[in-house]
Motif scaffolding. Sequence first.
Motif, PDB file in Angstrom:
ATOM      1  N   VAL A  20      -0.357  -5.774   6.507  1.00  0.00           N
ATOM      2  CA  VAL A  20      -1.543  -6.569   6.827  1.00  0.00           C
ATOM      3  C   VAL A  20      -2.715  -6.127   5.961  1.00  0.00           C
ATOM      4  O   VAL A  20      -3.437  -6.940   5.395  1.00  0.00           O
ATOM      5  CB  VAL A  20      -1.909  -6.430   8.321  1.00  0.00           C
ATOM      6  CG1 VAL A  20      -3.152  -7.242   8.639  1.00  0.00           C
ATOM      7  CG2 VAL A  20      -0.748  -6.865   9.188  1.00  0.00           C
ATOM      8  N   SER A  21      -2.869  -4.836   5.862  1.00  0.00           N
ATOM      9  CA  SER A  21      -3.964  -4.292   5.066  1.00  0.00           C
ATOM     10  C   SER A  21      -3.886  -4.763   3.623  1.00  0.00           C
ATOM     11  O   SER A  21      -4.875  -5.212   3.051  1.00  0.00           O
ATOM     12  CB  SER A  21      -3.920  -2.764   5.110  1.00  0.00           C
ATOM     13  OG  SER A  21      -4.889  -2.218   4.245  1.00  0.00           O
ATOM     14  N   PHE A  22      -2.711  -4.689   3.062  1.00  0.00           N
ATOM     15  CA  PHE A  22      -2.548  -5.102   1.668  1.00  0.00           C
ATOM     16  C   PHE A  22      -2.857  -6.582   1.483  1.00  0.00           C
ATOM     17  O   PHE A  22      -3.550  -6.975   0.551  1.00  0.00           O
ATOM     18  CB  PHE A  22      -1.122  -4.801   1.191  1.00  0.00           C
ATOM     19  CG  PHE A  22      -0.864  -3.344   0.971  1.00  0.00           C
ATOM     20  CD1 PHE A  22      -1.769  -2.575   0.242  1.00  0.00           C
ATOM     21  CD2 PHE A  22       0.261  -2.734   1.489  1.00  0.00           C
ATOM     22  CE1 PHE A  22      -1.541  -1.218   0.035  1.00  0.00           C
ATOM     23  CE2 PHE A  22       0.491  -1.380   1.288  1.00  0.00           C
ATOM     24  CZ  PHE A  22      -0.403  -0.618   0.556  1.00  0.00           C
ATOM     25  N   VAL A  23      -2.337  -7.369   2.374  1.00  0.00           N
ATOM     26  CA  VAL A  23      -2.545  -8.812   2.257  1.00  0.00           C
ATOM     27  C   VAL A  23      -4.027  -9.156   2.375  1.00  0.00           C
ATOM     28  O   VAL A  23      -4.592  -9.875   1.550  1.00  0.00           O
ATOM     29  CB  VAL A  23      -1.744  -9.571   3.331  1.00  0.00           C
ATOM     30  CG1 VAL A  23      -2.145 -11.044   3.359  1.00  0.00           C
ATOM     31  CG2 VAL A  23      -0.250  -9.420   3.087  1.00  0.00           C
ATOM     32  N   LEU A  24      -4.652  -8.591   3.410  1.00  0.00           N
ATOM     33  CA  LEU A  24      -6.052  -8.934   3.666  1.00  0.00           C
ATOM     34  C   LEU A  24      -7.005  -8.377   2.615  1.00  0.00           C
ATOM     35  O   LEU A  24      -8.124  -8.847   2.465  1.00  0.00           O
ATOM     36  CB  LEU A  24      -6.462  -8.437   5.055  1.00  0.00           C
ATOM     37  CG  LEU A  24      -6.341  -9.473   6.185  1.00  0.00           C
ATOM     38  CD1 LEU A  24      -5.111 -10.335   6.043  1.00  0.00           C
ATOM     39  CD2 LEU A  24      -6.365  -8.792   7.535  1.00  0.00           C
ATOM     40  N   ASN A  25      -6.542  -7.387   1.887  1.00  0.00           N
ATOM     41  CA  ASN A  25      -7.374  -6.837   0.824  1.00  0.00           C
ATOM     42  C   ASN A  25      -6.990  -7.389  -0.543  1.00  0.00           C
ATOM     43  O   ASN A  25      -7.391  -6.866  -1.574  1.00  0.00           O
ATOM     44  CB  ASN A  25      -7.291  -5.315   0.811  1.00  0.00           C
ATOM     45  CG  ASN A  25      -8.035  -4.709   1.986  1.00  0.00           C
ATOM     46  OD1 ASN A  25      -9.147  -5.100   2.293  1.00  0.00           O
ATOM     47  ND2 ASN A  25      -7.401  -3.768   2.653  1.00  0.00           N
ATOM     48  N   GLY A  26      -6.165  -8.440  -0.509  1.00  0.00           N
ATOM     49  CA  GLY A  26      -5.801  -9.099  -1.764  1.00  0.00           C
ATOM     50  C   GLY A  26      -4.936  -8.256  -2.678  1.00  0.00           C
ATOM     51  O   GLY A  26      -4.991  -8.390  -3.885  1.00  0.00           O
ATOM     52  N   LYS A  27      -4.152  -7.386  -2.084  1.00  0.00           N
ATOM     53  CA  LYS A  27      -3.299  -6.543  -2.924  1.00  0.00           C
ATOM     54  C   LYS A  27      -1.819  -6.875  -2.732  1.00  0.00           C
ATOM     55  O   LYS A  27      -0.954  -6.047  -2.990  1.00  0.00           O
ATOM     56  CB  LYS A  27      -3.549  -5.069  -2.589  1.00  0.00           C
ATOM     57  CG  LYS A  27      -4.958  -4.641  -2.944  1.00  0.00           C
ATOM     58  CD  LYS A  27      -5.175  -3.174  -2.663  1.00  0.00           C
ATOM     59  CE  LYS A  27      -6.586  -2.786  -3.075  1.00  0.00           C
ATOM     60  NZ  LYS A  27      -6.913  -1.416  -2.688  1.00  0.00           N
ATOM     61  N   GLU A  28      -1.559  -8.071  -2.243  1.00  0.00           N
ATOM     62  CA  GLU A  28      -0.160  -8.411  -1.961  1.00  0.00           C
ATOM     63  C   GLU A  28       0.664  -8.535  -3.239  1.00  0.00           C
ATOM     64  O   GLU A  28       1.849  -8.239  -3.252  1.00  0.00           O
ATOM     65  CB  GLU A  28      -0.070  -9.693  -1.134  1.00  0.00           C
ATOM     66  CG  GLU A  28      -0.311 -10.971  -1.904  1.00  0.00           C
ATOM     67  CD  GLU A  28      -1.694 -11.540  -1.646  1.00  0.00           C
ATOM     68  OE1 GLU A  28      -2.586 -10.722  -1.327  1.00  0.00           O
ATOM     69  OE2 GLU A  28      -1.870 -12.755  -1.750  1.00  0.00           O
ATOM     70  N   LYS A  29       0.006  -8.981  -4.303  1.00  0.00           N
ATOM     71  CA  LYS A  29       0.708  -9.068  -5.592  1.00  0.00           C
ATOM     72  C   LYS A  29       1.122  -7.678  -6.055  1.00  0.00           C
ATOM     73  O   LYS A  29       2.268  -7.418  -6.386  1.00  0.00           O
ATOM     74  CB  LYS A  29      -0.207  -9.691  -6.643  1.00  0.00           C
ATOM     75  CG  LYS A  29      -0.453 -11.172  -6.430  1.00  0.00           C
ATOM     76  CD  LYS A  29       0.668 -12.015  -7.054  1.00  0.00           C
ATOM     77  CE  LYS A  29       0.300 -13.484  -7.013  1.00  0.00           C
ATOM     78  NZ  LYS A  29       0.133 -13.981  -5.627  1.00  0.00           N
ATOM     79  N   GLN A  30       0.151  -6.815  -6.032  1.00  0.00           N
ATOM     80  CA  GLN A  30       0.340  -5.441  -6.451  1.00  0.00           C
ATOM     81  C   GLN A  30       1.418  -4.753  -5.626  1.00  0.00           C
ATOM     82  O   GLN A  30       2.172  -3.930  -6.129  1.00  0.00           O
ATOM     83  CB  GLN A  30      -1.002  -4.739  -6.287  1.00  0.00           C
ATOM     84  CG  GLN A  30      -1.080  -3.328  -6.809  1.00  0.00           C
ATOM     85  CD  GLN A  30      -2.449  -2.745  -6.508  1.00  0.00           C
ATOM     86  OE1 GLN A  30      -3.449  -3.448  -6.492  1.00  0.00           O
ATOM     87  NE2 GLN A  30      -2.490  -1.449  -6.251  1.00  0.00           N
ATOM     88  N   MET A  31       1.498  -5.124  -4.351  1.00  0.00           N
ATOM     89  CA  MET A  31       2.465  -4.489  -3.470  1.00  0.00           C
ATOM     90  C   MET A  31       3.726  -5.333  -3.317  1.00  0.00           C
ATOM     91  O   MET A  31       4.553  -5.052  -2.462  1.00  0.00           O
ATOM     92  CB  MET A  31       1.820  -4.257  -2.091  1.00  0.00           C
ATOM     93  CG  MET A  31       0.860  -3.099  -2.081  1.00  0.00           C
ATOM     94  SD  MET A  31       1.652  -1.545  -2.496  1.00  0.00           S
ATOM     95  CE  MET A  31       0.623  -0.995  -3.856  1.00  0.00           C
ATOM     96  N   ARG A  32       3.822  -6.348  -4.101  1.00  0.00           N
ATOM     97  CA  ARG A  32       5.015  -7.222  -4.102  1.00  0.00           C
ATOM     98  C   ARG A  32       5.352  -7.730  -2.708  1.00  0.00           C
ATOM     99  O   ARG A  32       6.457  -7.555  -2.214  1.00  0.00           O
ATOM    100  CB  ARG A  32       6.232  -6.495  -4.651  1.00  0.00           C
ATOM    101  CG  ARG A  32       5.970  -5.675  -5.874  1.00  0.00           C
ATOM    102  CD  ARG A  32       7.053  -4.620  -5.979  1.00  0.00           C
ATOM    103  NE  ARG A  32       6.907  -3.821  -7.176  1.00  0.00           N
ATOM    104  CZ  ARG A  32       7.278  -4.235  -8.384  1.00  0.00           C
ATOM    105  NH1 ARG A  32       7.813  -5.392  -8.552  1.00  0.00           N
ATOM    106  NH2 ARG A  32       7.098  -3.458  -9.431  1.00  0.00           N
ATOM    107  N   ILE A  33       4.384  -8.284  -2.067  1.00  0.00           N
ATOM    108  CA  ILE A  33       4.648  -8.874  -0.764  1.00  0.00           C
ATOM    109  C   ILE A  33       4.829 -10.380  -0.968  1.00  0.00           C
ATOM    110  O   ILE A  33       4.031 -11.008  -1.666  1.00  0.00           O
ATOM    111  CB  ILE A  33       3.493  -8.575   0.218  1.00  0.00           C
ATOM    112  CG1 ILE A  33       3.525  -7.076   0.559  1.00  0.00           C
ATOM    113  CG2 ILE A  33       3.626  -9.400   1.490  1.00  0.00           C
ATOM    114  CD1 ILE A  33       2.316  -6.569   1.247  1.00  0.00           C
ATOM    115  N   SER A  34       5.874 -10.908  -0.360  1.00  0.00           N
ATOM    116  CA  SER A  34       6.228 -12.306  -0.630  1.00  0.00           C
ATOM    117  C   SER A  34       5.116 -13.255  -0.195  1.00  0.00           C
ATOM    118  O   SER A  34       4.376 -12.992   0.748  1.00  0.00           O
ATOM    119  CB  SER A  34       7.523 -12.659   0.076  1.00  0.00           C
ATOM    120  OG  SER A  34       7.324 -12.589   1.472  1.00  0.00           O
ATOM    121  N   GLU A  35       5.039 -14.358  -0.895  1.00  0.00           N
ATOM    122  CA  GLU A  35       4.001 -15.351  -0.640  1.00  0.00           C
ATOM    123  C   GLU A  35       4.070 -15.869   0.797  1.00  0.00           C
ATOM    124  O   GLU A  35       3.048 -16.041   1.456  1.00  0.00           O
ATOM    125  CB  GLU A  35       4.180 -16.506  -1.642  1.00  0.00           C
ATOM    126  CG  GLU A  35       2.963 -17.396  -1.778  1.00  0.00           C
ATOM    127  CD  GLU A  35       1.726 -16.621  -2.225  1.00  0.00           C
ATOM    128  OE1 GLU A  35       1.860 -15.659  -3.000  1.00  0.00           O
ATOM    129  OE2 GLU A  35       0.626 -16.982  -1.775  1.00  0.00           O
TER     130      GLU A  35
END
Length: 274
Positions: A20-35
């Motif tokens: 959640v933290s990664f997604v909400l901080n716009g780091k989902e790309k960096q953390m390879r979290i699926s769209e």
Amino acid sequence: MKKISLKDIAALAGVSPSTVSFVLNGKEKQMRISEDLANKVRAVATKEGYKPNQVAVSLRTGQSKILGLIVESIGGNFFGALAKVIEKEADKNGYRIVYCSTENDPVKGREMLRMLSNSQVDGYMITPVNGMEKDVLELVKAKKPVVLIDGYFPDIPAPYVLVNNLAGVTQGMNHLIAKGYSKIGFVTVDIELVQIREREQAYLAALKKHKLGASRKLILTLEYNYDKEAGVKAICKFIKDHPELDAIFFATYYLGISGLQSIQDLKLRIPKDL
DNA sequence: GCTCATCATGAACGACGGGT
DNA sequence: ACCCGTCGTTCATGATGAGC
């Protein structure tokens, strides 16, 4: 209703808090979290109206995302306009501003500095007052980000932003001199600020440069916190005592306003008589 | 068996309170 | 007198499973 935390969002979305933290901080790309998952997390967060706990964020990151701004006075054109711009720029970068004033009182200035320090601000923007040197120096020594505005301490290695006092006064004086005025008075205040001193020096330098007899005789110095009426009277007396005057330069805008009042009281006409 | 994508785990931040 | 867990969040590192 209990305040919704990041953990709650995680539980509702069926993921871990970190995701959640990664997604909400716009780091989902960096953390390879699926769209798909990122969208799901965002949807849950929006639906639940999640707002990060700033205290916890500060605790973790060591940043408050708050900057302290200490100005001379909250009212007034100059600092008001200044604060507006600063706030806008800060907002662009995700910072907020805590805004306070010194009224040119070092005691109050120090008090404000301590208050900002206790509030864990990330940086300081200060219009310095004489008497605040030690406190500012402490901030600099502690490697806190500090910028001085509209003044500086010669002995303290802190960056500063100034109005170009020298060029401003010089330009004004050159204008008067070019118009043929030679007996130019200067009205200033007795506050110990570099910008005020610089203006007086620029005035004298301009007279000297044009060989108009630079002397302190045509300088009127009022007390900084001069009473409005007393100030107007003092300027009236100054003008009457110096009938040779054909122009007056006011060091600050508020002096200029008092000066206009004095000139009006004396029934003098601008620019015919002065 | 190896690599890659994808997500989880767990420690840490600072101050305070409760338990030994 | 001292230790340890607590709060909500972030981030380096670890783990899982899929595909070759």
